[in-house]
Design a protein around this motif. Structure first.
Motif, PDB file in Angstrom:
ATOM      1  N   LYS A 150       6.081  -4.059   2.375  1.00  0.00           N
ATOM      2  CA  LYS A 150       4.877  -3.452   2.925  1.00  0.00           C
ATOM      3  C   LYS A 150       4.251  -2.454   1.955  1.00  0.00           C
ATOM      4  O   LYS A 150       3.041  -2.212   1.998  1.00  0.00           O
ATOM      5  CB  LYS A 150       5.204  -2.756   4.242  1.00  0.00           C
ATOM      6  CG  LYS A 150       5.605  -3.713   5.356  1.00  0.00           C
ATOM      7  CD  LYS A 150       5.990  -2.968   6.614  1.00  0.00           C
ATOM      8  CE  LYS A 150       6.396  -3.945   7.721  1.00  0.00           C
ATOM      9  NZ  LYS A 150       6.822  -3.233   8.962  1.00  0.00           N
ATOM     10  N   ARG A 151       5.057  -1.871   1.092  1.00  0.00           N
ATOM     11  CA  ARG A 151       4.538  -0.911   0.122  1.00  0.00           C
ATOM     12  C   ARG A 151       3.935  -1.588  -1.085  1.00  0.00           C
ATOM     13  O   ARG A 151       2.904  -1.139  -1.606  1.00  0.00           O
ATOM     14  CB  ARG A 151       5.679   0.025  -0.319  1.00  0.00           C
ATOM     15  CG  ARG A 151       5.230   1.162  -1.204  1.00  0.00           C
ATOM     16  CD  ARG A 151       6.422   2.042  -1.588  1.00  0.00           C
ATOM     17  NE  ARG A 151       6.017   3.172  -2.404  1.00  0.00           N
ATOM     18  CZ  ARG A 151       6.852   4.052  -2.947  1.00  0.00           C
ATOM     19  NH1 ARG A 151       8.167   3.930  -2.727  1.00  0.00           N
ATOM     20  NH2 ARG A 151       6.402   5.046  -3.683  1.00  0.00           N
ATOM     21  N   PHE A 152       4.558  -2.666  -1.573  1.00  0.00           N
ATOM     22  CA  PHE A 152       4.052  -3.410  -2.735  1.00  0.00           C
ATOM     23  C   PHE A 152       3.946  -4.891  -2.367  1.00  0.00           C
ATOM     24  O   PHE A 152       4.792  -5.701  -2.769  1.00  0.00           O
ATOM     25  CB  PHE A 152       4.987  -3.249  -3.938  1.00  0.00           C
ATOM     26  CG  PHE A 152       5.278  -1.820  -4.307  1.00  0.00           C
ATOM     27  CD1 PHE A 152       4.297  -1.031  -4.885  1.00  0.00           C
ATOM     28  CD2 PHE A 152       6.530  -1.263  -4.077  1.00  0.00           C
ATOM     29  CE1 PHE A 152       4.559   0.281  -5.228  1.00  0.00           C
ATOM     30  CE2 PHE A 152       6.803   0.040  -4.419  1.00  0.00           C
ATOM     31  CZ  PHE A 152       5.820   0.826  -4.997  1.00  0.00           C
ATOM     32  N   PRO A 153       2.947  -5.286  -1.622  1.00  0.00           N
ATOM     33  CA  PRO A 153       2.854  -6.687  -1.186  1.00  0.00           C
ATOM     34  C   PRO A 153       2.490  -7.660  -2.297  1.00  0.00           C
ATOM     35  O   PRO A 153       2.858  -8.834  -2.233  1.00  0.00           O
ATOM     36  CB  PRO A 153       1.779  -6.642  -0.101  1.00  0.00           C
ATOM     37  CG  PRO A 153       0.970  -5.443  -0.410  1.00  0.00           C
ATOM     38  CD  PRO A 153       1.885  -4.447  -1.033  1.00  0.00           C
ATOM     39  N   THR A 154       1.772  -7.220  -3.330  1.00  0.00           N
ATOM     40  CA  THR A 154       1.330  -8.113  -4.409  1.00  0.00           C
ATOM     41  C   THR A 154       1.586  -7.457  -5.758  1.00  0.00           C
ATOM     42  O   THR A 154       1.964  -6.278  -5.846  1.00  0.00           O
ATOM     43  CB  THR A 154      -0.163  -8.442  -4.261  1.00  0.00           C
ATOM     44  OG1 THR A 154      -0.914  -7.228  -4.346  1.00  0.00           O
ATOM     45  CG2 THR A 154      -0.447  -9.124  -2.923  1.00  0.00           C
ATOM     46  N   LEU A 155       1.326  -8.239  -6.819  1.00  0.00           N
ATOM     47  CA  LEU A 155       1.469  -7.699  -8.179  1.00  0.00           C
ATOM     48  C   LEU A 155       0.434  -6.626  -8.467  1.00  0.00           C
ATOM     49  O   LEU A 155       0.680  -5.706  -9.262  1.00  0.00           O
ATOM     50  CB  LEU A 155       1.359  -8.829  -9.201  1.00  0.00           C
ATOM     51  CG  LEU A 155       2.470  -9.881  -9.190  1.00  0.00           C
ATOM     52  CD1 LEU A 155       2.176 -10.970 -10.223  1.00  0.00           C
ATOM     53  CD2 LEU A 155       3.828  -9.252  -9.467  1.00  0.00           C
ATOM     54  N   GLU A 156      -0.739  -6.723  -7.849  1.00  0.00           N
ATOM     55  CA  GLU A 156      -1.772  -5.718  -8.067  1.00  0.00           C
ATOM     56  C   GLU A 156      -1.326  -4.345  -7.582  1.00  0.00           C
ATOM     57  O   GLU A 156      -1.671  -3.314  -8.182  1.00  0.00           O
ATOM     58  CB  GLU A 156      -3.069  -6.129  -7.367  1.00  0.00           C
ATOM     59  CG  GLU A 156      -3.835  -7.260  -8.034  1.00  0.00           C
ATOM     60  CD  GLU A 156      -3.167  -8.613  -7.854  1.00  0.00           C
ATOM     61  OE1 GLU A 156      -2.246  -8.717  -6.990  1.00  0.00           O
ATOM     62  OE2 GLU A 156      -3.541  -9.561  -8.559  1.00  0.00           O
ATOM     63  N   HIS A 157      -0.543  -4.319  -6.507  1.00  0.00           N
ATOM     64  CA  HIS A 157      -0.038  -3.032  -6.021  1.00  0.00           C
ATOM     65  C   HIS A 157       0.977  -2.445  -7.001  1.00  0.00           C
ATOM     66  O   HIS A 157       1.048  -1.217  -7.150  1.00  0.00           O
ATOM     67  CB  HIS A 157       0.594  -3.209  -4.641  1.00  0.00           C
ATOM     68  CG  HIS A 157      -0.396  -3.520  -3.574  1.00  0.00           C
ATOM     69  ND1 HIS A 157      -0.875  -4.793  -3.358  1.00  0.00           N
ATOM     70  CD2 HIS A 157      -1.003  -2.722  -2.645  1.00  0.00           C
ATOM     71  CE1 HIS A 157      -1.724  -4.783  -2.345  1.00  0.00           C
ATOM     72  NE2 HIS A 157      -1.824  -3.541  -1.890  1.00  0.00           N
TER      73      HIS A 157
END
Length: 521
Positions: A150-157
């Motif tokens: 939930k904190r880093f769902p994708t590489l962009e995050h």
């Protein structure tokens, strides 16, 4: 985050230190069990109301028979054994998963100690290596922990958080599109290893051993990350989890009927009267067994969102902070070297205590035999009686043993030569016999040397002894050469007739006698 209470149970006084923990709600058994307990009591009282207000006399008889049946056979369910063994497995698995969480501290120390350079490029190399290490663990946690996902769902995050750069994100996206089936958490470790290799080529790492130290730490970190993924992929067998769940719920479904009170039920003691209004001991039993099951459900995946699950988001922040501090802020920095407080005393006898800690001053521990006293009479030394066996007797005895062994071996060889004229296949055991003959010959030489050393006492007996020793030596050498000849013949030809071997032995024995006679003269 894991509920910590160690500070409250550090010292146990009065009635115990665990009683104060019974009134906590977060992470408690009450929070896990209360829903199931309410459902159990509602079902119990619904059956009670139906029995007393809805059923007729014939239906009550059927209901009472069902109550007796459930009360009789509920104990056949092995709930304690099945549930206890399952919780033991889950607890050990829970602790092993925590022990498998990798910490980047050792890798950061290895990088800071071996990757040298105070310029900007050296600093970039050290920080980038440790950023890749922390990125590897973060990518693994996004795959096993809902909190981190939930904190880093994708590489962009991850790019926004500073763990990943734009060009690195494009490379990973490219690999994910080309090879979507497998995890890419190992890619940052490969990049870090490439940076270490380049730093060695540029002379920033002094030797190959330092390179190996850093690479070993990187591989260990990657291996522990893989262990976490394996724990996530390979769970406790589903069939065992189903068995435990069915055992617990079927036990208490039957207990709902078994705990019912009916009109003609015999009163053995007073607890049946209490049972009319509230199933006290059945409720306690439900509380303990269901709580046991809820503990297993909570700990089987410690990376979830339960109260006792690991705080992995804090772990990500801590790892990046500590890694940058070690390889950048503290790189090749240490306080000024000065003499310590005990320089003149060499070492302190005891470190100081405060007023509050004075009562905890402890004595030096003693061994278990420190207070054992030995009387003077028991401490007297018992003098050993010297041996009556002389050196010359022991040497003569060894010579007699050698003579007996040599005579027995010669008798055995002569008996074998007089056997039937059949072809002989020599096994590998001949090698062991040859080694035994060599040892006998060495022992004969040693004993003959010891015997000849006594010539200053008796010249006549020494001459006779020398002749006997040389005779035994000649016989042992002839025996050894015959056996060696037999072994070499067995390698070239598996089947050799006994007549030919006797002729070879006779000729070789004659040659040996001539050479030994010359040696004796």
């Amino acid at each position: 985050m894991t509920v910590t209470y160690t500070a409250e149970v550090a010292t146990c006084r009065m009635f115990g230190c665990f009683l104060k923990l019974l009134f906590r709600w977060r992470g408690s058994i009450y929070k896990l069990v209360w829903c199931d307990l309410v459902a159990f009591l509602v079902a119990h009282y619904m059956l009670t109301i139906i029995y007393r207000l809805v059923l007729n006399d014939n239906q009550k008889i059927v209901f009472e028979g069902m109550v007796e049946y459930c009360a009789e056979y509920t104990s056949l369910i092995p709930l304690s054994f099945v549930l206890g063994f399952y919780v033991t497995i889950v607890m050990s698995r829970w602790w092993h998963q925590y022990s498998s969480i990798p910490w980047p501290d050792a890798a950061a120390v290895a990088v800071s100690s071996n990757l040298q350079g105070q310029d900007e490029r050296g600093r970039v190399m050290r920080r980038t290596v440790m950023r890749y290490v922390c990125l590897c663990l973060t990518m693994v946690l996004t795959m096993i922990s809902p909190r981190v996902k939930k904190r880093f769902p994708t590489l962009e995050h991850l790019v926004d958080a500073g763990l990943l750069e734009e060009n690195e994100s494009k490379i990973m996206a490219n690999f994910n599109s080309r090879f979507p089936r497998h995890s890419k958490h190992w890619m940052p470790i490969v990049w870090a290893a490439s940076i270490v290799t380049r730093a060695h080529r540029e002379g920033r790492i002094p030797n190959s051993f330092a390179v190996r130290v850093i690479l070993d730490e990187l591989n260990r970190f990657r291996g522990l990350c893989t262990v976490l993924l394996n724990y996530d992929n390979i769970s406790v067998p589903l069939v065992y989890t189903q068995v435990v769940t069915l055992a617990v719920y079927t036990y208490f479904i039957s207990s709902v009927f078994a705990s019912q009170w009916y009109e003609d039920k015999k009163v053995v003691d007073y607890h049946h009267k209490i049972q009319i209004y509230f199933p006290l001991f059945t409720t306690l039993q439900f509380f303990f067994y269901m709580g046991w099951l809820k503990v297993a459900e909570s700990l089987i995946n410690p990376f979830g969102e339960d109260d006792d699950d690991f705080e992995v988001n804090w772990l990500i922040d801590r790892n990046l902070l500590v890694s940058y501090m070690i390889v950048d802020e503290m790189h090749h920095e240490h306080p000024e070297l000065i003499r310590d407080q005990y320089w003149d005393e060499v070492f302190p006898t005891e470190l100081p205590y405060t007023v509050g800690a004075e009562q905890f001053r402890e004595k030096h521990p003693q061994s278990s035999t420190a207070k054992v006293e030995i009387a003077e009479a028991e401490a007297e030394v018992i003098h050993m009686i010297p041996s009556k066996v002389k050196v010359d007797k022991s040497v003569g005895g060894s010579c007699q043993k050698i003579d007996a062994a040599t005579n027995s071996s010669m008798a055995a060889s002569s008996n074998s030569s007089l056997s039937s004229r059949q072809k002989i296949v020599f096994p590998t055991r001949k090698v062991r016999i040859t080694d035994q003959i060599l040892q006998e010959s060495d022992m004969v030489q040693t004993d003959s040397t010891a015997l000849t050393g006594e010539s200053k006492f008796s010249a006549t007996s020494d001459d006779q002894t020398d002749n006997d020793d040389f005779e035994r030596l000649r016989m042992a050498r002839a025996k050894h050469r015959r056996e060696r000849k037999l072994n070499s013949s067995s390698v070239r030809q598996n089947n050799v007739t006994m007549d030919a071997m006797d002729t070879l032995d006779f000729e070789e024995t004659g040659n040996l006698e001539e050479s030994d006679q010359q040696e004796i003269e």
